[in-house]
Design a protein around this motif. Sequence first.
Motif, mmCIF file in Angstrom:
data_model
loop_
_atom_site.group_PDB
_atom_site.id
_atom_site.type_symbol
_atom_site.label_atom_id
_atom_site.label_comp_id
_atom_site.label_asym_id
_atom_site.label_seq_id
_atom_site.Cartn_x
_atom_site.Cartn_y
_atom_site.Cartn_z
ATOM 1 N N GLY A 12 0.808 -1.209 0.000
ATOM 2 C CA GLY A 12 0.000 0.000 0.000
ATOM 3 C C GLY A 12 0.842 1.260 0.000
ATOM 4 N N ALA A 13 1.962 1.234 0.710
ATOM 5 C CA ALA A 13 2.861 2.399 0.742
ATOM 6 C C ALA A 13 3.360 2.729 -0.656
ATOM 7 C CB ALA A 13 4.028 2.123 1.684
ATOM 8 N N PHE A 14 3.783 1.690 -1.400
ATOM 9 C CA PHE A 14 4.248 1.934 -2.765
ATOM 10 C C PHE A 14 3.129 2.456 -3.646
ATOM 11 C CE2 PHE A 14 4.221 0.296 -7.117
ATOM 12 C CZ PHE A 14 5.225 1.096 -7.646
ATOM 13 N N VAL A 15 1.973 1.795 -3.630
ATOM 14 C CA VAL A 15 0.888 2.180 -4.538
ATOM 15 C C VAL A 15 0.424 3.609 -4.253
ATOM 16 C CG1 VAL A 15 -1.459 1.652 -5.308
ATOM 17 C CG2 VAL A 15 0.162 -0.208 -4.888
ATOM 18 N N LEU A 16 0.292 3.951 -2.978
ATOM 19 C CA LEU A 16 -0.135 5.307 -2.621
ATOM 20 C C LEU A 16 0.875 6.344 -3.112
ATOM 21 C CD1 LEU A 16 -1.876 7.376 -1.159
ATOM 22 C CD2 LEU A 16 -0.772 6.714 0.990
ATOM 23 N N ALA A 17 2.148 6.122 -2.842
ATOM 24 C CA ALA A 17 3.169 7.083 -3.255
ATOM 25 C C ALA A 17 3.285 7.153 -4.778
ATOM 26 C CB ALA A 17 4.517 6.710 -2.632
ATOM 27 N N ARG A 18 3.204 6.011 -5.444
ATOM 28 C CA ARG A 18 3.290 5.973 -6.900
ATOM 29 C C ARG A 18 2.157 6.783 -7.531
ATOM 30 N NH1 ARG A 18 6.745 5.919 -10.725
ATOM 31 N NH2 ARG A 18 5.622 7.890 -10.887
ATOM 32 N N GLU A 19 0.938 6.591 -7.027
ATOM 33 C CA GLU A 19 -0.205 7.310 -7.600
ATOM 34 C C GLU A 19 -0.134 8.799 -7.298
ATOM 35 O OE1 GLU A 19 -2.165 6.168 -9.776
ATOM 36 O OE2 GLU A 19 -1.480 4.089 -9.618
ATOM 37 N N LEU A 20 0.370 9.163 -6.117
ATOM 38 C CA LEU A 20 0.520 10.579 -5.799
ATOM 39 C C LEU A 20 1.608 11.203 -6.680
ATOM 40 C CD1 LEU A 20 -0.759 12.653 -3.924
ATOM 41 C CD2 LEU A 20 1.018 12.138 -2.242
ATOM 42 N N ALA A 21 2.657 10.438 -6.973
ATOM 43 C CA ALA A 21 3.700 10.935 -7.875
ATOM 44 C C ALA A 21 3.168 11.086 -9.301
ATOM 45 C CB ALA A 21 4.908 9.996 -7.856
ATOM 46 N N ASN A 22 2.243 10.207 -9.691
ATOM 47 C CA ASN A 22 1.649 10.299 -11.026
ATOM 48 C C ASN A 22 0.784 11.547 -11.177
ATOM 49 O OD1 ASN A 22 2.830 7.910 -11.839
ATOM 50 N ND2 ASN A 22 1.001 6.656 -11.488
ATOM 51 N N GLN A 23 0.100 11.942 -10.087
ATOM 52 C CA GLN A 23 -0.825 13.077 -10.143
ATOM 53 C C GLN A 23 -0.607 13.996 -8.937
ATOM 54 O OE1 GLN A 23 -4.923 12.012 -11.778
ATOM 55 N NE2 GLN A 23 -4.356 10.067 -10.851
ATOM 56 N N PRO A 24 0.562 14.592 -8.819
ATOM 57 C CA PRO A 24 0.859 15.385 -7.621
ATOM 58 C C PRO A 24 -0.028 16.598 -7.459
ATOM 59 C CG PRO A 24 2.543 15.726 -9.309
ATOM 60 C CD PRO A 24 1.690 14.586 -9.767
ATOM 61 N N GLY A 25 -0.562 17.108 -8.552
ATOM 62 C CA GLY A 25 -1.427 18.277 -8.460
ATOM 63 C C GLY A 25 -2.871 17.954 -8.176
ATOM 64 N N SER A 26 -3.214 16.671 -8.119
ATOM 65 C CA SER A 26 -4.597 16.258 -7.875
ATOM 66 C C SER A 26 -4.625 15.098 -6.883
ATOM 67 C CB SER A 26 -5.267 15.844 -9.196
ATOM 68 O OG SER A 26 -6.623 15.487 -8.975
ATOM 69 N N PRO A 27 -4.394 15.398 -5.598
ATOM 70 C CA PRO A 27 -4.352 14.317 -4.603
ATOM 71 C C PRO A 27 -5.617 13.468 -4.576
ATOM 72 C CG PRO A 27 -3.539 16.362 -3.650
ATOM 73 C CD PRO A 27 -4.106 16.710 -4.998
ATOM 74 N N GLN A 28 -6.771 14.086 -4.750
ATOM 75 C CA GLN A 28 -8.019 13.329 -4.692
ATOM 76 C C GLN A 28 -8.059 12.254 -5.778
ATOM 77 O OE1 GLN A 28 -7.726 16.632 -4.621
ATOM 78 N NE2 GLN A 28 -9.168 17.585 -3.175
ATOM 79 N N ALA A 29 -7.634 12.616 -6.995
ATOM 80 C CA ALA A 29 -7.609 11.637 -8.081
ATOM 81 C C ALA A 29 -6.577 10.550 -7.806
ATOM 82 C CB ALA A 29 -7.304 12.339 -9.400
ATOM 83 N N ALA A 30 -5.425 10.945 -7.252
ATOM 84 C CA ALA A 30 -4.389 9.964 -6.914
ATOM 85 C C ALA A 30 -4.900 8.991 -5.861
ATOM 86 C CB ALA A 30 -3.135 10.682 -6.415
ATOM 87 N N PHE A 31 -5.604 9.499 -4.857
ATOM 88 C CA PHE A 31 -6.113 8.639 -3.790
ATOM 89 C C PHE A 31 -7.174 7.681 -4.323
ATOM 90 C CE2 PHE A 31 -5.123 12.265 -0.585
ATOM 91 C CZ PHE A 31 -3.779 11.924 -0.612
ATOM 92 N N ALA A 32 -7.994 8.155 -5.239
ATOM 93 C CA ALA A 32 -9.028 7.287 -5.819
ATOM 94 C C ALA A 32 -8.386 6.140 -6.596
ATOM 95 C CB ALA A 32 -9.946 8.102 -6.728
ATOM 96 N N ARG A 33 -7.329 6.449 -7.333
ATOM 97 C CA ARG A 33 -6.630 5.411 -8.090
ATOM 98 C C ARG A 33 -5.929 4.429 -7.156
ATOM 99 N NH1 ARG A 33 -6.486 1.831 -11.839
ATOM 100 N NH2 ARG A 33 -4.388 1.382 -12.627
ATOM 101 N N TYR A 34 -5.307 4.938 -6.109
ATOM 102 C CA TYR A 34 -4.670 4.084 -5.087
ATOM 103 C C TYR A 34 -5.678 3.099 -4.511
ATOM 104 C CZ TYR A 34 -3.910 3.536 0.050
ATOM 105 O OH TYR A 34 -3.857 3.083 1.349
ATOM 106 N N GLU A 35 -6.846 3.585 -4.149
ATOM 107 C CA GLU A 35 -7.838 2.695 -3.546
ATOM 108 C C GLU A 35 -8.362 1.682 -4.549
ATOM 109 O OE1 GLU A 35 -12.135 2.899 -1.220
ATOM 110 O OE2 GLU A 35 -10.796 4.645 -1.191
ATOM 111 N N ALA A 36 -8.585 2.119 -5.778
ATOM 112 C CA ALA A 36 -9.085 1.191 -6.797
ATOM 113 C C ALA A 36 -8.105 0.047 -7.030
ATOM 114 C CB ALA A 36 -9.334 1.951 -8.102
ATOM 115 N N ARG A 37 -6.814 0.336 -6.971
ATOM 116 C CA ARG A 37 -5.815 -0.712 -7.169
ATOM 117 C C ARG A 37 -5.710 -1.630 -5.962
ATOM 118 N NH1 ARG A 37 -0.160 1.645 -9.254
ATOM 119 N NH2 ARG A 37 0.243 -0.607 -9.334
ATOM 120 N N MET A 38 -5.785 -1.059 -4.776
ATOM 121 C CA MET A 38 -5.505 -1.823 -3.565
ATOM 122 C C MET A 38 -6.694 -2.610 -3.021
ATOM 123 S SD MET A 38 -2.417 -1.897 -2.240
ATOM 124 C CE MET A 38 -2.764 -2.242 -0.506
#
Length: 383
Positions: free
Chosen positions: A311-337
Amino acid sequence: MPSLPTVLVSGAGVAGLATAWWLRHFGFPVTVVEKAPLLRDGGHAVDIRGVALDVVKAMGLHDALQAQRTRLRGLCMLDRQGEPVSVDDSRTFSGGRLDSPDIEIFRDTLCRLLADAAGARQDICYDEHITALSPTTTGMTVSFARQLSRTYDVVIGADGVYSSVRRQAVHAGDDCLVPLGGALAFYSAPDSLSLDGREGMYREAELGVVVYPDASGHELRVGAGFGAEVDTSLRHDVAAQKALTRVRLRDLGGRWQPLVDALDTTDAFYFGELAQVKLARWSNGRVALVGDAAHCASPFSGQGTSLALVGAFVLARELANQPGSPQAAFARYEARMRPFVDLNQALVDMTREGPVPDAQMRAAANGIALPDLSPTRYSSALA
């Protein structure tokens, strides 16, 4: 090029430290706060399995973890007097088959390695915790118990089953805790069993006790699981927790007795109700949860540590993919995990007398694809 968001991580356990490692790796400015006065000593042996092994390889930590694994020689079943009943040198109860690639390591050892790898050992703000979270138009204003308020772009709650961040910003109540009908106590004690490097275990209907030698060979880590209705008042009353544990161990005698008596003097003691965390969502705005705070599977799954590392990797990876949109990054993190979490929470069956079947454990431990994890890419960056 715009600067990356500032991130506050609450909790210096496995989930928090691994998240801090990956966020720093991707270039984020990270602050870690930990309520305890220092990295916690003691605790039980934890396991790194399946895709979580790929994560620690990518972090460049695999060899160091291998060097400090528990190296138990097998499993010795014991009776109420602590006398051996049977021996199985092919597996342990806690770690599975000895010929597997899995790594069993003590939790405190793992946390020290993660803190050192993240460069966080000196940077963690100990004896500190969040008292309030207030959203602004561009971030979160965070109030602390000891220091002045500060504003961060993103806040990550990695503060465990009873997460304060979760209550303040994601889910206010405790109805997300699904009780499993028991409690678990872990503590350290002098070695009175002399099991020759094996894990020892005693099991009856309402009690299970597991012991294993620590790295020094002079102490045992003792885990006692038992059926109990755990009142919320016990959560902050260590004396009452020890008293309840002693009552549940009262029928053990013989070579067990020194381990029971050690409850009165040990400083390395952990107690918690057996529960899973099940939430409709793991984030809210600029706040997200990781590890047990989001989806505790309980120690009985044997997969809490692996879930935290992945989870640590997936969360950080998605936030790095979309640093300007944390909400979208978090949604993608949850969908994967979430499918991965569901598989691992399903490992827990409180009626099962033996360990999780090997095939079911393997399927759960490998139940997520990480195509964006490249060991060569990440570990080479540490050189």
